[in-house]
Design an enzyme around this catalytic site. Structure first.
Site, PDB file in Angstrom:
ATOM      1  N   CYS A 169       6.776   3.241   0.601  1.00  9.60           N
ATOM      2  CA  CYS A 169       6.975   2.945  -0.460  1.00  9.60           C
ATOM      3  C   CYS A 169       6.395   3.902  -1.480  1.00  9.60           C
ATOM      4  CB  CYS A 169       5.124   2.374  -1.198  1.00  9.60           C
ATOM      5  SG  CYS A 169       5.089   0.565  -0.732  1.00  9.60           S
ATOM      6  N   HIS A 207       7.607  -2.953  -8.385  1.00 14.99           N
ATOM      7  CA  HIS A 207       7.473  -1.993  -7.533  1.00 14.99           C
ATOM      8  C   HIS A 207       8.566  -2.397  -6.522  1.00 14.99           C
ATOM      9  CE1 HIS A 207       6.569   0.773  -4.499  1.00 14.99           C
ATOM     10  NE2 HIS A 207       5.794  -0.113  -3.580  1.00 14.99           N
ATOM     11  N   CYS A 217       0.073   5.444  -2.162  1.00 13.80           N
ATOM     12  CA  CYS A 217      -0.721   4.425  -1.127  1.00 13.80           C
ATOM     13  C   CYS A 217       0.997   3.647  -0.245  1.00 13.80           C
ATOM     14  CB  CYS A 217      -1.489   2.730  -0.832  1.00 13.80           C
ATOM     15  SG  CYS A 217      -1.008   2.084  -1.708  1.00 13.80           S
TER      16      CYS A 217
END
Length: 385
Positions: free
Chosen positions: A89, A341, A371
């Site tokens: 991510c 996201h 994260c």
């Protein structure tokens, strides 16, 4: 001392799953923001020395080094190369780190950093879930080798399990996460209505605004959802949205600023990345933030704004508990729970928003962390100029 400056930063609106950007080829999505970045900056694209793009699940339309194909799809010079980065991510935040490091080292003067992801076309972790390889043999997956099992056993390794472990370890209730999620939507809606994102977004056809924020969501609606895992506290309402989008920024050296007549908008003040427990996976922003502040010689009070990716509400709430940060400085325009996201694009998307919000409010320092799969977290501190 060498400096790395941010001279331009843009993003597409974020599309919802199967929304307005779902049918767009990822290379075209990346190309759209790259072309706009070059036009807005006024820099000759041939002067760019590399394009570093974040993307994960690089299969199908996202395969083949999408940094390169997106640049070419934009009609930009063939002599400019591209490389694709996967730090899960945090891929495009890492792209910024690599681009800035190239500039700080003196090996490059102009580098584009960004990312793209079309999750409607390539679902999360699609590549690692393939049942067979081209030879027809079983695919064991990334967490199944002898060395991994010897160290971590057969414990589940996925983001949902990690987010639940965080909620339990830091004693974060479902109600607290739902209240946080509601604030994320409310802040995002306010930001859209006040035009806070207008300068940083480049419309794609009819998609002119982020599609994720829900104006009609309520705590009562959230309370009616089923948990993501049996006996769990998390639901879809307190999780980041599956999304499509692209983002990019242009980093320049002092020499490039002089030669191209550029006006720096921010400087890279600090770059670092740390790792933690890969089973809990999503709590690394806590030690990574402490490490970054210590290395930068700063206190959290010196930070004017924070962007921490809302992979799940538990991630941000645990970070807030541990750091003691002021919630009114964190994700002030909402986060991934509301805005989405788009995995590989999120790092530079958040940094684009952070830069523009520092400019809007007159703040000086902004900190970004998120994260990442494998129990990792990047931290970037930028200083508005």
């Amino acid at each position: 001392m060498a400096e790395a400056y941010i001279v331009e930063a843009l993003r597409t609106p974020v599309g919802r799953r199967n929304g307005g950007l779902a049918a767009v080829h990822p290379a075209d999505l990346g190309a759209h923001v790259l072309k706009a970045l070059m036009e807005r900056s006024g820099v000759d694209p041939a002067a760019v020395e590399d394009v570093v793009f974040g993307c994960l699940d690089t299969v199908g339309p996202q395969a083949g080094d999408i940094a390169r194909t997106a640049w070419l799809a934009a009609g930009l010079p063939e002599e400019v190369p591209g490389v694709t980065v996967d730090r899960q991510c945090g891929s495009s935040q890492q792209a910024v780190h690599f681009a800035a490091q190239a500039v700080l080292s003196g090996t490059s003067d102009l580098v584009v950093a960004g990312g793209v992801q079309n999750m409607s076309q390539v679902p999360i972790a699609f590549a690692s879930r393939q049942a067979v390889d081209p030879l027809g043999l079983p695919e064991p997956g990334p967490y199944a080798g002898e060395g991994w099992r010897a160290r971590y056993g057969d414990r589940p390794v996925n983001q949902f399990h990690g987010a639940e472990l965080i909620a339990k370890k830091w004693d974060i209730s479902r109600r607290a996460m739902e209240e946080f999620a509601l604030r994320s939507h409310q802040r995002a809606v306010r930001a859209i209505d006040e035009g806070r994102f207008d300068r940083e977004t480049v419309a794609y056809g009819d998609v002119t605004h982020d599609e994720g924020p829900r104006r009609d969501t309520t705590l009562e609606k959230m309370a009616g959802l089923q948990p993501l895992v049996a006996d769990g506290r998390l639901t879809a309402a307190v999780s980041s949205q599956v999304s499509d989008g692209a983002s990019a920024m242009l980093l320049a050296s002092e020499r490039a600023v002089r030669e191209h007549g550029l006006t720096p908008r921010a400087r890279i003040h600090h770059l670092s990345v740390r790792g933690e427990d890969p089973i809990r996976m999503l709590s690394a922003p806590i030690p990574a933030t402490a490490y970054a502040l210590k290395k930068a010689g700063m206190a959290l009070d010196a930070i004017d704004l924070v962007e921490i990716n809302e992979a799940f509400a538990s991630v941000v709430l645990a970070w807030l508990k541990e750091t003691g940060a002021d919630p009114d400085k964190v994700n002030v325009n909402g986060g991934a729970i509301a805005l989405g996201h788009p995995l590989g694009a999120t790092g530079t998307k958040l940094m684009t928003t952070l830069l523009h919000e520092l400019e809007r409010t007159g703040g000086r320092f902004g900190l970004q962390t998120m994260c990442e799969g494998g129990g990792q977290a990047n931290v970037t501190i930028i200083e508005r100029l």
